[in-house]
Motif scaffolding. Structure first.
Motif, PDB file in Angstrom:
ATOM      1  N   ASP A 166       2.918   3.296 -13.471  1.00  0.00           N
ATOM      2  CA  ASP A 166       3.638   4.401 -12.842  1.00  0.00           C
ATOM      3  C   ASP A 166       3.849   4.126 -11.340  1.00  0.00           C
ATOM      4  OD1 ASP A 166       4.817   6.896 -13.293  1.00  0.00           O
ATOM      5  OD2 ASP A 166       3.161   7.876 -12.239  1.00  0.00           O
ATOM      6  N   ALA A 167       2.789   3.667 -10.684  1.00  0.00           N
ATOM      7  CA  ALA A 167       2.859   3.380  -9.241  1.00  0.00           C
ATOM      8  C   ALA A 167       3.744   2.163  -8.962  1.00  0.00           C
ATOM      9  CB  ALA A 167       1.456   3.141  -8.690  1.00  0.00           C
ATOM     10  N   TRP A 168       3.744   1.211  -9.895  1.00  0.00           N
ATOM     11  CA  TRP A 168       4.478  -0.041  -9.686  1.00  0.00           C
ATOM     12  C   TRP A 168       5.975   0.188  -9.444  1.00  0.00           C
ATOM     13  CZ3 TRP A 168       8.570  -2.406 -12.008  1.00  0.00           C
ATOM     14  CH2 TRP A 168       8.849  -3.688 -11.541  1.00  0.00           C
ATOM     15  N   GLU A 188       0.850  -1.195   0.000  1.00  0.00           N
ATOM     16  CA  GLU A 188       0.000   0.000   0.000  1.00  0.00           C
ATOM     17  C   GLU A 188       0.889   1.249   0.000  1.00  0.00           C
ATOM     18  OE1 GLU A 188      -3.348   0.377   0.097  1.00  0.00           O
ATOM     19  OE2 GLU A 188      -4.241  -1.382   1.036  1.00  0.00           O
ATOM     20  N   ARG A 191      -8.068  -0.815  -7.926  1.00  0.00           N
ATOM     21  CA  ARG A 191      -7.605   0.528  -7.545  1.00  0.00           C
ATOM     22  C   ARG A 191      -7.548   1.473  -8.732  1.00  0.00           C
ATOM     23  NH1 ARG A 191      -3.770   2.015  -2.828  1.00  0.00           N
ATOM     24  NH2 ARG A 191      -5.780   1.521  -1.941  1.00  0.00           N
ATOM     25  N   TYR A 192      -7.106   0.983  -9.871  1.00  0.00           N
ATOM     26  CA  TYR A 192      -6.813   1.895 -10.993  1.00  0.00           C
ATOM     27  C   TYR A 192      -7.846   1.838 -12.113  1.00  0.00           C
ATOM     28  CZ  TYR A 192      -2.359   2.201  -8.572  1.00  0.00           C
ATOM     29  OH  TYR A 192      -1.390   2.404  -7.614  1.00  0.00           O
ATOM     30  N   TYR A 246      -4.669  -4.758 -11.514  1.00  0.00           N
ATOM     31  CA  TYR A 246      -4.795  -3.337 -11.144  1.00  0.00           C
ATOM     32  C   TYR A 246      -6.202  -2.778 -11.129  1.00  0.00           C
ATOM     33  CZ  TYR A 246      -4.787  -2.731 -16.307  1.00  0.00           C
ATOM     34  OH  TYR A 246      -5.058  -2.813 -17.653  1.00  0.00           O
ATOM     35  N   ASP A 257      -1.491   4.527 -14.861  1.00  0.00           N
ATOM     36  CA  ASP A 257      -1.344   4.937 -13.457  1.00  0.00           C
ATOM     37  C   ASP A 257      -0.790   3.784 -12.614  1.00  0.00           C
ATOM     38  OD1 ASP A 257      -2.438   7.279 -14.300  1.00  0.00           O
ATOM     39  OD2 ASP A 257      -4.296   7.129 -13.148  1.00  0.00           O
ATOM     40  N   TYR A 258      -1.259   2.569 -12.916  1.00  0.00           N
ATOM     41  CA  TYR A 258      -0.762   1.380 -12.199  1.00  0.00           C
ATOM     42  C   TYR A 258       0.725   1.164 -12.483  1.00  0.00           C
ATOM     43  CZ  TYR A 258       0.383  -3.663 -12.305  1.00  0.00           C
ATOM     44  OH  TYR A 258       1.017  -4.880 -12.203  1.00  0.00           O
ATOM     45  N   HIS A 316       0.462   1.741  -3.219  1.00  0.00           N
ATOM     46  CA  HIS A 316       0.669   1.530  -4.658  1.00  0.00           C
ATOM     47  C   HIS A 316      -0.136   0.338  -5.173  1.00  0.00           C
ATOM     48  CE1 HIS A 316       3.714   4.450  -3.875  1.00  0.00           C
ATOM     49  NE2 HIS A 316       4.303   3.631  -3.009  1.00  0.00           N
ATOM     50  N   ASN A 373       7.382   2.119  -7.630  1.00  0.00           N
ATOM     51  CA  ASN A 373       7.642   2.376  -6.204  1.00  0.00           C
ATOM     52  C   ASN A 373       7.804   1.104  -5.379  1.00  0.00           C
ATOM     53  OD1 ASN A 373       7.318   5.393  -6.013  1.00  0.00           O
ATOM     54  ND2 ASN A 373       5.374   4.847  -6.955  1.00  0.00           N
TER      55      ASN A 373
END
Length: 210
Positions: free
Chosen positions: A191-193, A19, A181-182, A178, A188-189, A21, A195
């Motif tokens: 991009d977050a991945w 979390e 959440r996405y 994804y 967006d997923y 992400h 992290n």
């Protein structure tokens, strides 16, 4: 000899460890239901083929064209699903992200000019994969780093794959990875991945591939 069927590996961290992400509910469904179904269906497909059931999953996938034709597609789908997801969970972690160090960092710079350009290329591979599939960083037969993508649960180990080599990092771009959440925002997923990418594990795979 008792032949052990394949088993669902436990997650290497708590379901909520990635979390914000990747949310806990997605992890629970993705690991506990989707991955479990791949394992169960792989065992079903191989139930009448004890010699194949004895082999490690990587050997089965490398020799996929030798798997009996009647079960081959089931083994590609479910064996690929089991292998790819196992790699995927391991390549993520809490307090991860950032950039790789050591030999992998040098190899990425040599192959793609910079980490930023590598990120762009892997992201593009995930975004341009139509429908369900995976984006890969892999070492080809010469040990050179390459980026590519495969449909469904195919991967670079399979001799029928569009890309061939040793998988270092697989990014899951199936919608079930994804959607909660996405929704439909794959970008967006992805991009977050970044992290949660666990470069220590991915780097150790690279060391083994050389």
């Amino acid at each position: 000899d008792t032949i052990m069927p394949f088993e669902l590996p436990p997650l290497p961290y708590a379901k909520d460890a990635l979390e914000p992400h990747i949310d806990a509910t997605t992890m629970e469904i993705h690991h506990g239901r989707h991955h479990k179904a791949y394992v169960d269906n792989l065992n079903k497909a191989l139930a009448g083929n004890p010699d194949w059931l004895k082999k490690p999953i990587t050997d089965i996938l490398k020799g996929i064209n030798e798997v009996p034709a009647t079960i081959r597609q089931a083994v590609i789908n479910n064996g690929g699903g089991h292998h790819n997801h196992t790699l995927f969970w391991e390549a993520m972690g809490p307090k991860a992200g950032g950039e790789p160090t050591g030999p992998l960092a040098k190899a990425i710079d040599a192959a793609f000019e910079s980490f930023a350009k590598f990120q762009e290329k892997l992201t593009a591979a995930g975004m341009t994969r139509f429908g369900s599939g995976w984006a890969w960083l892999y070492a080809d037969q010469t040990g050179a780093l390459k980026i590519g993508s495969t449909p469904n649960q195919d991967n670079p180990l399979m001799d029928l794959s569009e890309i061939k080599g040793y998988p270092l990092l697989g990014l899951d771009v199936w919608e079930h990875a994804y959607y909660l959440r996405y929704q439909n925002k794959r970008a967006d997923y992805v991009d977050a991945w970044w992290n949660v990418a666990n470069w220590a594990i991915i780097g150790a795979r690279f060391d083994k591939a050389k």
